[in-house]
Design a protein around this motif. Structure first.
Motif, PDB file in Angstrom:
ATOM      1  N   PRO A   1       0.815  -1.235   0.000  1.00  0.00           N
ATOM      2  CA  PRO A   1       0.000   0.000   0.000  1.00  0.00           C
ATOM      3  C   PRO A   1       0.841   1.273   0.000  1.00  0.00           C
ATOM      4  CG  PRO A   1      -0.700  -1.547   1.718  1.00  0.00           C
ATOM      5  CD  PRO A   1       0.602  -2.035   1.204  1.00  0.00           C
ATOM      6  N   ASN A   2       2.098   1.191   0.471  1.00  0.00           N
ATOM      7  CA  ASN A   2       2.919   2.399   0.572  1.00  0.00           C
ATOM      8  C   ASN A   2       3.376   2.923  -0.787  1.00  0.00           C
ATOM      9  OD1 ASN A   2       2.796   2.533   3.383  1.00  0.00           O
ATOM     10  ND2 ASN A   2       4.519   1.138   3.616  1.00  0.00           N
ATOM     11  N   THR A   3       3.273   2.115  -1.843  1.00  0.00           N
ATOM     12  CA  THR A   3       3.671   2.561  -3.174  1.00  0.00           C
ATOM     13  C   THR A   3       2.472   2.739  -4.105  1.00  0.00           C
ATOM     14  OG1 THR A   3       4.038   0.264  -3.884  1.00  0.00           O
ATOM     15  CG2 THR A   3       5.929   1.460  -2.993  1.00  0.00           C
ATOM     16  N   ASN A   4       1.274   2.718  -3.569  1.00  0.00           N
ATOM     17  CA  ASN A   4       0.063   2.927  -4.370  1.00  0.00           C
ATOM     18  C   ASN A   4      -0.334   4.398  -4.294  1.00  0.00           C
ATOM     19  OD1 ASN A   4      -3.068   2.969  -4.745  1.00  0.00           O
ATOM     20  ND2 ASN A   4      -2.401   1.014  -5.593  1.00  0.00           N
ATOM     21  N   SER A   5      -0.438   5.051  -5.434  1.00  0.00           N
ATOM     22  CA  SER A   5      -0.642   6.502  -5.457  1.00  0.00           C
ATOM     23  C   SER A   5      -1.982   6.916  -4.847  1.00  0.00           C
ATOM     24  CB  SER A   5      -0.531   7.007  -6.897  1.00  0.00           C
ATOM     25  OG  SER A   5      -1.526   6.404  -7.708  1.00  0.00           O
ATOM     26  N   MET A   6      -3.048   6.161  -5.114  1.00  0.00           N
ATOM     27  CA  MET A   6      -4.353   6.521  -4.571  1.00  0.00           C
ATOM     28  C   MET A   6      -4.364   6.437  -3.051  1.00  0.00           C
ATOM     29  SD  MET A   6      -6.565   7.523  -6.805  1.00  0.00           S
ATOM     30  CE  MET A   6      -8.072   7.331  -5.874  1.00  0.00           C
ATOM     31  N   LEU A   7      -3.749   5.393  -2.504  1.00  0.00           N
ATOM     32  CA  LEU A   7      -3.724   5.227  -1.044  1.00  0.00           C
ATOM     33  C   LEU A   7      -2.844   6.284  -0.390  1.00  0.00           C
ATOM     34  CD1 LEU A   7      -3.549   1.341  -0.757  1.00  0.00           C
ATOM     35  CD2 LEU A   7      -5.542   2.829  -0.731  1.00  0.00           C
TER      36      LEU A   7
ATOM     37  N   THR B   1       7.377   6.297   0.836  1.00  0.00           N
ATOM     38  CA  THR B   1       7.229   5.688  -0.486  1.00  0.00           C
ATOM     39  C   THR B   1       8.572   5.238  -1.045  1.00  0.00           C
ATOM     40  OG1 THR B   1       5.332   7.135  -0.889  1.00  0.00           O
ATOM     41  CG2 THR B   1       6.290   6.035  -2.794  1.00  0.00           C
ATOM     42  N   MET B   2       9.599   6.066  -0.904  1.00  0.00           N
ATOM     43  CA  MET B   2      10.918   5.703  -1.412  1.00  0.00           C
ATOM     44  C   MET B   2      11.507   4.522  -0.638  1.00  0.00           C
ATOM     45  SD  MET B   2      11.469   7.561  -4.023  1.00  0.00           S
ATOM     46  CE  MET B   2      13.209   7.256  -4.288  1.00  0.00           C
ATOM     47  N   GLU B   3      11.260   4.462   0.657  1.00  0.00           N
ATOM     48  CA  GLU B   3      11.768   3.340   1.463  1.00  0.00           C
ATOM     49  C   GLU B   3      11.056   2.033   1.133  1.00  0.00           C
ATOM     50  OE1 GLU B   3      11.293   4.564   5.475  1.00  0.00           O
ATOM     51  OE2 GLU B   3      13.059   5.888   5.479  1.00  0.00           O
ATOM     52  N   SER B   4       9.851   2.122   0.557  1.00  0.00           N
ATOM     53  CA  SER B   4       9.086   0.916   0.223  1.00  0.00           C
ATOM     54  C   SER B   4       9.448   0.341  -1.142  1.00  0.00           C
ATOM     55  CB  SER B   4       7.586   1.213   0.267  1.00  0.00           C
ATOM     56  OG  SER B   4       7.200   1.632   1.556  1.00  0.00           O
ATOM     57  N   GLY B   5      10.383   0.964  -1.869  1.00  0.00           N
ATOM     58  CA  GLY B   5      10.866   0.373  -3.114  1.00  0.00           C
ATOM     59  C   GLY B   5      10.497   1.112  -4.376  1.00  0.00           C
ATOM     60  N   ALA B   6       9.925   2.317  -4.283  1.00  0.00           N
ATOM     61  CA  ALA B   6       9.592   3.080  -5.491  1.00  0.00           C
ATOM     62  C   ALA B   6      10.857   3.699  -6.072  1.00  0.00           C
ATOM     63  CB  ALA B   6       8.567   4.158  -5.173  1.00  0.00           C
ATOM     64  N   LYS B   7      10.868   3.883  -7.407  1.00  0.00           N
ATOM     65  CA  LYS B   7      12.011   4.505  -8.083  1.00  0.00           C
ATOM     66  C   LYS B   7      11.941   6.026  -8.016  1.00  0.00           C
ATOM     67  CE  LYS B   7      13.588   0.547  -9.607  1.00  0.00           C
ATOM     68  NZ  LYS B   7      12.565  -0.287  -8.990  1.00  0.00           N
TER      69      LYS B   7
ATOM     70  N   ILE C   1       4.067   4.562 -14.452  1.00  0.00           N
ATOM     71  CA  ILE C   1       3.777   5.622 -13.486  1.00  0.00           C
ATOM     72  C   ILE C   1       2.363   5.443 -12.955  1.00  0.00           C
ATOM     73  CG2 ILE C   1       3.432   8.107 -13.201  1.00  0.00           C
ATOM     74  CD1 ILE C   1       5.705   8.572 -15.083  1.00  0.00           C
ATOM     75  N   ASP C   2       2.255   5.371 -11.646  1.00  0.00           N
ATOM     76  CA  ASP C   2       0.960   5.258 -10.976  1.00  0.00           C
ATOM     77  C   ASP C   2       0.528   6.660 -10.548  1.00  0.00           C
ATOM     78  OD1 ASP C   2      -1.269   4.195  -9.853  1.00  0.00           O
ATOM     79  OD2 ASP C   2      -0.277   3.485  -8.028  1.00  0.00           O
ATOM     80  N   TYR C   3      -0.701   7.039 -10.908  1.00  0.00           N
ATOM     81  CA  TYR C   3      -1.193   8.395 -10.656  1.00  0.00           C
ATOM     82  C   TYR C   3      -2.477   8.328  -9.851  1.00  0.00           C
ATOM     83  CZ  TYR C   3      -3.213  12.997 -11.698  1.00  0.00           C
ATOM     84  OH  TYR C   3      -3.791  14.233 -11.603  1.00  0.00           O
TER      85      TYR C   3
ATOM     86  N   ILE D   1      -4.985  17.077  -3.905  1.00  0.00           N
ATOM     87  CA  ILE D   1      -3.731  16.330  -3.749  1.00  0.00           C
ATOM     88  C   ILE D   1      -3.534  15.467  -4.985  1.00  0.00           C
ATOM     89  CG2 ILE D   1      -2.469  14.652  -2.351  1.00  0.00           C
ATOM     90  CD1 ILE D   1      -4.375  15.516  -0.018  1.00  0.00           C
ATOM     91  N   LYS D   2      -2.338  15.542  -5.568  1.00  0.00           N
ATOM     92  CA  LYS D   2      -1.956  14.696  -6.700  1.00  0.00           C
ATOM     93  C   LYS D   2      -0.678  13.950  -6.336  1.00  0.00           C
ATOM     94  CE  LYS D   2      -3.831  17.707 -10.307  1.00  0.00           C
ATOM     95  NZ  LYS D   2      -3.507  18.492 -11.525  1.00  0.00           N
ATOM     96  N   VAL D   3      -0.628  12.671  -6.718  1.00  0.00           N
ATOM     97  CA  VAL D   3       0.534  11.837  -6.409  1.00  0.00           C
ATOM     98  C   VAL D   3       0.946  11.080  -7.662  1.00  0.00           C
ATOM     99  CG1 VAL D   3       1.443   9.973  -4.981  1.00  0.00           C
ATOM    100  CG2 VAL D   3      -0.189  11.587  -4.006  1.00  0.00           C
TER     101      VAL D   3
END
Length: 259
Positions: free
Chosen positions: A109-115, A141-147, A182-184, A198-200
């Motif tokens: 869940p930490n790398t999902n943009s909507m959450l 998010t970065m610690e959870s493995g996102a680029k 890219i997840d938006y 808020i946009k992610v």
């Protein structure tokens, strides 16, 4: 261009799939589109607090298959499956056809943009400091493995008189690279002094064919023209420091030997 269009819509058919998968003619299309909107609003109203990131709808004849992607599947299903039965019954009463509701858990869940956007909206509604909340979300998010990740909030931040945008980012977010995965996601924080949007954007890596690459750039095969000839460093001459030429006496010795 990348900031003016939805990143998911730009990549449909490349590495993104539409959330509604069905076909209809011009006569039935408005009716089915309204049904899809009703399904999504009903699901969000009943079990929206369970962290829903995506709702997929598939149609085949009179069968409707609804898949809910959530971070808390236990909340959607309920004790003994009561919640999901009530949701299925409510949808069946409003929409014609056979409806099946499936629940799928989100692995990270930490790398999902909507959450990420929903969690940040909840924090802003509880009067968290917006800068601290955004920085923590980026770091998590970065610690959870996102680029890479970028978060942008816009509105009356901190209750200020004038609305303004603010954003934080880390890593790479190549919005104009079509092969980039890219997840938006978006969310709204309804505060007492107004709505904060808020946009992610979350970058998961590049997709080449069916494989996902970790590298940011595909290496190009090296050609012979690219290879530069390296010159050997010249040896230091003895007479350079004194200003003389060390090669003259050597030449005179060679001339004497030849004679």
């Amino acid at each position: 261009m990348g900031n003016k269009i939805n990143p998911r819509g730009l990549r449909l058919g490349i590495n993104q799939v539409a959330s509604a998968r069905w076909y209809a003619n011009t006569k039935n299309y408005p009716k089915l589109l309204a049904e899809d909107d009703l399904i999504r609003s009903t699901v969000q109203k009943d079990v929206g607090h369970s962290g829903i990131s995506r709702i997929d709808i598939e149609r085949a004849a009179h069968n409707i298959n609804v898949t809910i992607h959530t971070a808390k599947p236990g909340v959607v299903i309920g004790r003994g499956g009561e919640s999901i039965k009530m949701l299925r019954q409510k949808l069946s009463d409003r929409i014609e056809g056979t409806i099946a509701v499936n629940v799928q858990e989100i692995s990270n869940p930490n790398t999902n943009s909507m959450l990420i956007a929903q969690r940040l909206a909840e924090q802003l509604e509880r009067r968290f400091a917006f800068r601290r909340a955004m920085k923590q979300a980026v770091q998590r998010t970065m610690e959870s493995g996102a680029k890479g990740v970028k978060i942008r909030c816009s509105g009356r931040l901190g209750g200020s008189e004038q609305a303004r945008p603010d954003w934080y980012s880390d890593g790479r977010v190549p919005l104009q690279t079509l092969r980039a995965d890219i997840d938006y996601g978006t969310a709204e924080a309804r505060t007492t002094y107004g709505i904060i949007g808020i946009k992610v954007w979350v970058f998961h890596g590049e997709v080449v064919g069916d494989k996902q690459r970790r590298a940011a750039v595909i290496p190009r095969p090296r050609l012979d023209e690219d290879k530069k000839r390296k010159r050997r460093p010249q040896a230091r001459r003895r007479g350079d420091r004194a200003g003389g030429d060390s090669r003259r006496p050597e030449r005179s010795r060679v001339a004497k030997r030849e004679s």
